[in-house]
Design a protein around this motif. Structure first.
Motif: not given
Length: 135
Positions: A108-135
């Motif tokens: 859940r993000y609260t932005y500087g403009n006061g808006k609040v948004k929930e977002r689901a992020h997908t992450l992938m496990k790599t040899e260097n640990g977990w990494r965030v996918t763009l989409f």
């Protein structure tokens, strides 16, 4: 006897503290990262406008061309500028797939403009640990 026990306890605690600080990789992670801890680090970089460090936590970013890397960094900068930055964020949940190679982290993000948004992020496990996918 109490002194010996105290000295042993200090030694054990010191050893554990040093071990927990060791390791890591170029993106500041380790093999023991959780998807949530990577999302916290990623978002903290965005809050601090350290876009290059945030980009290093993206999945497959090392395969991107310099132009794509710069374009992605600028995209994050523009998106957050339009929302007056991230004021705060909260990790709501973490789910790791049975394979152990993919995860979803709800934020859940609260932005500087006061808006609040929930977002689901997908992450992938790599040899260097977990990494965030763009989409």
């Amino acid at each position: 006897m109490k002194k010996v026990f105290s000295i042993l306890m200090v030694a054990v605690v010191s050893t554990m503290a040093m071990a927990s600080c060791g390791g890591g990789n170029a993106a500041g992670g380790s093999d023991y990262d959780t998807p949530s801890s990577v999302m916290v680090r990623f978002n903290n970089y965005l809050v601090k406008k350290q876009y290059a460090k945030a980009m290093d936590l993206l999945w497959n970013i090392e395969q991107a061309s310099d132009a794509d890397y710069e374009k992605t960094s600028k995209w994050y900068e523009k998106e957050l500028e339009e929302k007056s930055g991230i004021k705060s964020f909260d990790i709501l949940s973490e789910t790791i797939a049975e394979s152990g190679k993919k995860a979803k982290v709800e934020v859940r993000y609260t932005y500087g403009n006061g808006k609040v948004k929930e977002r689901a992020h997908t992450l992938m496990k790599t040899e260097n640990g977990w990494r965030v996918t763009l989409f």
